[in-house]
Design an enzyme around this catalytic site. Structure first.
Site, PDB file in Angstrom:
ATOM      1  N   ASP A  67      25.202  37.736  34.142  1.00  0.00           N
ATOM      2  CA  ASP A  67      25.254  36.275  34.056  1.00  0.00           C
ATOM      3  C   ASP A  67      24.255  35.607  34.994  1.00  0.00           C
ATOM      4  OD1 ASP A  67      26.633  37.130  36.308  1.00  0.00           O
ATOM      5  OD2 ASP A  67      28.578  36.449  35.615  1.00  0.00           O
ATOM      6  N   ASN A 136      40.909  34.931  38.689  1.00  0.00           N
ATOM      7  CA  ASN A 136      41.636  34.503  37.488  1.00  0.00           C
ATOM      8  C   ASN A 136      41.503  35.520  36.359  1.00  0.00           C
ATOM      9  OD1 ASN A 136      39.004  34.180  36.755  1.00  0.00           O
ATOM     10  ND2 ASN A 136      39.107  31.958  36.430  1.00  0.00           N
ATOM     11  N   HIS A 138      38.618  36.829  35.341  1.00  0.00           N
ATOM     12  CA  HIS A 138      37.359  36.762  34.572  1.00  0.00           C
ATOM     13  C   HIS A 138      36.471  37.978  34.842  1.00  0.00           C
ATOM     14  CE1 HIS A 138      35.014  34.220  37.816  1.00  0.00           C
ATOM     15  NE2 HIS A 138      34.792  35.494  38.000  1.00  0.00           N
ATOM     16  N   GLU A 143      35.807  33.090  31.356  1.00  0.00           N
ATOM     17  CA  GLU A 143      36.978  32.497  32.004  1.00  0.00           C
ATOM     18  C   GLU A 143      38.191  32.597  31.075  1.00  0.00           C
ATOM     19  OE1 GLU A 143      36.668  31.686  34.987  1.00  0.00           O
ATOM     20  OE2 GLU A 143      34.774  30.697  35.412  1.00  0.00           O
TER      21      GLU A 143
HETATM   22  C1  F6R Z   1      29.204  38.267  38.938  1.00  0.00           C
HETATM   23  C2  F6R Z   1      30.272  38.070  37.989  1.00  0.00           C
HETATM   24  C3  F6R Z   1      31.656  37.700  38.400  1.00  0.00           C
HETATM   25  C4  F6R Z   1      32.139  38.413  39.651  1.00  0.00           C
HETATM   26  C5  F6R Z   1      33.571  37.986  39.998  1.00  0.00           C
HETATM   27  C6  F6R Z   1      34.058  38.610  41.276  1.00  0.00           C
HETATM   28  O1  F6R Z   1      27.999  38.608  38.271  1.00  0.00           O
HETATM   29  O2  F6R Z   1      30.022  38.180  36.851  1.00  0.00           O
HETATM   30  O3  F6R Z   1      32.521  37.975  37.328  1.00  0.00           O
HETATM   31  O4  F6R Z   1      32.087  39.799  39.463  1.00  0.00           O
HETATM   32  O5  F6R Z   1      33.633  36.593  40.120  1.00  0.00           O
HETATM   33  O6  F6R Z   1      33.322  38.079  42.343  1.00  0.00           O
HETATM   34  P1  F6R Z   1      33.409  38.703  43.802  1.00  0.00           P
HETATM   35  O7  F6R Z   1      32.898  40.083  43.710  1.00  0.00           O
HETATM   36  O8  F6R Z   1      32.504  37.817  44.633  1.00  0.00           O
HETATM   37  O9  F6R Z   1      34.843  38.624  44.209  1.00  0.00           O
END
Ligand code: F6R
Length: 241
Positions: A67, A136, A138, A143
């Protein structure tokens, strides 16, 4: 799903890096799907160590990131392009032309999403997709929703994701409101998936992802349907198991 227990974040990072190391050794020209955020930082550090020790060669590896924020240029220090460059790419012998990240500066979202799907198709699909887990549920920026999004698309970030990510910006107002992300369908087409989860604040959601019903309200729960998922989680994240 195979679930591996790590002692702590460092142990998790080493184990995850070992899975990626093995993938690159077995298939030097493999396609790695990569993630940003806090979870993979230790994994990338370990991969850099392996590279410096001469154990890992990225020269034929190709990558596709999950992303990118919409509206952030590559040189913005919060863009995911910048993150990948700083935390992995500039330290190893990867050919930058073989790295792929959605173009956050393309204003035509339909055009960009279709282009990115085509990039992944032209690579021959993803061999190993690394994922972190949002609080959450995701994955990527998929989301919680009423349905699973299939392909790369533009999303409005939820208040909880803006809240979680504001730590990287001057204020919550500076967090972009939209992002381009691989869809759940894109992620599910990866041949192998490696999900890394750390910390007690992820304990409940990890439990829901692995043991709960498969629902787009917990997007990562769809991974239960994938035939080759490795989950590596530390003790804190496994507190509810
Ligand atoms: C990042 C991504 C997100 C993160 C997720 C967890 O490229 O796609 O889905 O993997 O938000 O974030 P952290 O690792 O910062 O807790």
């Amino acid at each position: 799903m195979r679930l591996y227990r790590a002692k702590d974040y460092d142990d998790l990072s080493r184990k995850a890096a070992n899975v990626i190391l093995a993938q690159v050794i077995m298939k030097p020209d493999c396609v790695l799907g990569l993630a940003t955020g806090s979870s993979p930082l230790g994994t990338y550090r370990q991969l850099i160590e392996y590279f410096k020790a001469g154990d890992l060669d990225f020269s034929k590896v190709k990558t596709a990131n999950l992303d990118e924020y919409r509206g952030l240029p590559r040189d913005n220090d919060q863009s995911y392009y910048y993150f990948m460059h700083e935390n992995l790419f500039k330290h190893v012998n990867i050919n930058m032309a073989d790295t792929n990240i959605p173009n956050g500066m393309e204003p035509d979202s339909e055009k960009e999403c279709l282009r990115y799907e085509q990039v992944i198709a032209d690579l021959g699909g993803i061999d190993l997709q690394l994922l972190g887990l949002g609080h959450n549920g995701h994955i990527g920026f998929n989301e919680p929703d009423d349905t699973f999004a299939k392909i790369t698309h533009c999303v409005d970030l939820t208040p909880s994701t803006i809240e979680a990510n504001k730590r990287f910006f001057a204020s919550a107002d500076d967090v972009p409101r939209q992002a381009y992300t691989m869809g759940i369908g894109t992620i599910m087409q990866a041949r192998r998936i490696l999900l890394i989860v750390s910390g007690k604040d992820k304990a409940q959601i990890l439990c829901d992802v692995i043991n709960g019903p498969i629902t787009p309200r917990v997007p990562a729960s769809v991974l239960q349907l994938h035939r080759d998922v490795t989950v590596i989680a530390d003790e804190a994240a496994l507190a509810k198991f």
